[in-house]
Design a protein around this motif. Structure first.
Motif, mmCIF file in Angstrom:
data_model
loop_
_atom_site.group_PDB
_atom_site.id
_atom_site.type_symbol
_atom_site.label_atom_id
_atom_site.label_comp_id
_atom_site.label_asym_id
_atom_site.label_seq_id
_atom_site.Cartn_x
_atom_site.Cartn_y
_atom_site.Cartn_z
ATOM 1 N N ILE A 22 49.943 0.988 11.322
ATOM 2 C CA ILE A 22 48.700 0.823 11.921
ATOM 3 C C ILE A 22 48.423 1.729 12.974
ATOM 4 N N LEU A 23 49.295 2.247 13.855
ATOM 5 C CA LEU A 23 49.369 3.086 14.966
ATOM 6 C C LEU A 23 49.163 4.460 14.446
ATOM 7 N N LEU A 24 49.674 4.684 13.426
ATOM 8 C CA LEU A 24 49.280 6.244 12.601
ATOM 9 C C LEU A 24 48.091 6.383 12.225
ATOM 10 N N SER A 25 47.605 5.134 11.561
ATOM 11 C CA SER A 25 46.287 5.047 11.018
ATOM 12 C C SER A 25 45.160 5.133 12.038
ATOM 13 N N ILE A 26 45.606 4.547 13.259
ATOM 14 C CA ILE A 26 44.597 4.662 14.544
ATOM 15 C C ILE A 26 44.568 6.253 14.780
ATOM 16 N N TRP A 27 45.559 6.673 14.926
ATOM 17 C CA TRP A 27 45.688 8.198 15.392
ATOM 18 C C TRP A 27 44.879 9.165 14.367
ATOM 19 N N PHE A 28 45.171 8.889 13.078
ATOM 20 C CA PHE A 28 44.351 9.585 12.128
ATOM 21 C C PHE A 28 42.899 9.620 12.294
ATOM 22 N N LEU A 29 42.521 8.191 12.410
ATOM 23 C CA LEU A 29 41.041 7.982 12.431
ATOM 24 C C LEU A 29 40.343 8.695 13.648
ATOM 25 N N VAL A 30 41.168 8.701 14.822
ATOM 26 C CA VAL A 30 40.814 9.198 15.812
ATOM 27 C C VAL A 30 40.768 10.884 16.067
ATOM 28 N N SER A 31 41.836 11.299 15.263
ATOM 29 C CA SER A 31 41.986 12.710 15.404
ATOM 30 C C SER A 31 40.974 13.322 14.293
ATOM 31 N N TYR A 32 41.229 13.017 13.199
ATOM 32 C CA TYR A 32 40.602 13.636 11.951
ATOM 33 C C TYR A 32 39.050 12.950 11.785
ATOM 34 N N LYS A 82 32.060 14.014 13.264
ATOM 35 C CA LYS A 82 31.715 15.137 14.433
ATOM 36 C C LYS A 82 30.195 15.007 14.583
ATOM 37 N N ASP A 83 29.526 15.369 13.668
ATOM 38 C CA ASP A 83 27.998 15.329 13.935
ATOM 39 C C ASP A 83 27.362 14.134 14.346
ATOM 40 N N PHE A 84 27.686 12.971 13.985
ATOM 41 C CA PHE A 84 27.398 11.782 14.737
ATOM 42 C C PHE A 84 27.653 11.708 16.078
ATOM 43 N N LEU A 85 28.752 11.872 16.518
ATOM 44 C CA LEU A 85 29.363 11.926 17.782
ATOM 45 C C LEU A 85 28.811 12.847 18.948
ATOM 46 N N ASP A 86 28.462 14.104 18.365
ATOM 47 C CA ASP A 86 27.719 15.265 18.937
ATOM 48 C C ASP A 86 26.689 14.908 19.659
ATOM 49 N N GLN A 87 25.896 13.615 19.430
ATOM 50 C CA GLN A 87 24.783 13.210 19.850
ATOM 51 C C GLN A 87 24.953 12.779 21.280
ATOM 52 N N PHE A 88 26.369 12.594 21.681
ATOM 53 C CA PHE A 88 26.646 11.901 22.706
ATOM 54 C C PHE A 88 27.701 12.938 23.526
ATOM 55 N N ARG A 89 27.631 12.887 24.991
ATOM 56 C CA ARG A 89 28.500 13.848 25.885
ATOM 57 C C ARG A 89 29.171 12.945 26.652
ATOM 58 N N LEU A 90 30.479 13.574 26.940
ATOM 59 C CA LEU A 90 31.466 13.103 27.908
ATOM 60 C C LEU A 90 31.949 14.312 28.569
ATOM 61 N N ALA A 141 37.241 11.291 14.195
ATOM 62 C CA ALA A 141 36.139 11.387 15.462
ATOM 63 C C ALA A 141 35.997 13.142 15.597
ATOM 64 N N GLY A 142 37.147 13.591 15.108
ATOM 65 C CA GLY A 142 37.015 15.405 15.430
ATOM 66 C C GLY A 142 36.425 16.011 14.412
ATOM 67 N N ILE A 143 36.587 15.587 13.075
ATOM 68 C CA ILE A 143 35.976 16.128 11.892
ATOM 69 C C ILE A 143 34.980 15.432 10.968
ATOM 70 N N PHE A 155 33.517 17.109 19.858
ATOM 71 C CA PHE A 155 34.467 18.309 20.236
ATOM 72 C C PHE A 155 35.337 17.977 21.267
ATOM 73 N N TRP A 156 35.044 17.008 22.197
ATOM 74 C CA TRP A 156 35.945 16.392 23.155
ATOM 75 C C TRP A 156 37.092 15.699 22.290
ATOM 76 N N PHE A 157 36.574 14.699 21.491
ATOM 77 C CA PHE A 157 37.717 14.221 20.565
ATOM 78 C C PHE A 157 38.706 15.137 19.810
ATOM 79 N N ALA A 158 38.168 16.203 19.327
ATOM 80 C CA ALA A 158 38.697 17.177 18.595
ATOM 81 C C ALA A 158 39.988 17.862 19.443
ATOM 82 N N GLN A 159 39.465 18.400 20.883
ATOM 83 C CA GLN A 159 40.241 19.221 21.773
ATOM 84 C C GLN A 159 41.187 18.271 22.450
#
Length: 86
Positions: A21-31, A38-46, A33-35, A53-57
């Motif tokens: 479960i925890l590694l799946s969460i990490w995979f979903l967040v790292s790959y 990415k195009d959908f999330l780039d509409q928002f800024r942090l 959100a970051g990959i 980009f922020w999630f990837a970095q």
């Protein structure tokens, strides 16, 4: 199979479930959100950066550290549940 082996087997199964479960969460967040998203999330800024980009970095690193603490807490509860605590 004796009682001790049954307890150890149940403990290990529950531990693996937590890990999956925890590694799946990490995979979903790292790959995810970051990959993948990415195009959908780039509409928002942090902090002035696009969110994808922020999630990837940085975001995936923060989530990983949080998941480590979550895993420690879950394992402490699991140890107490099965009587393996110190």
């Amino acid at each position: 199979m004796n009682e001790k082996q049954k307890l150890a087997s149940a403990y290990w199964k529950e531990n693996l479930r937590y890990l999956i479960i925890l590694l799946s969460i990490w995979f979903l967040v790292s790959y995810g959100a970051g990959i993948f998203f990415k195009d959908f999330l780039d509409q928002f800024r942090l902090g002035g950066f696009k969110l994808g980009f922020w999630f990837a970095q940085q975001g995936s690193i923060y989530v990983f550290v949080i998941l480590i603490f979550v895993y420690v807490r879950l394992m402490n509860k699991l140890d107490k549940k099965y009587g393996f605590n110190e």
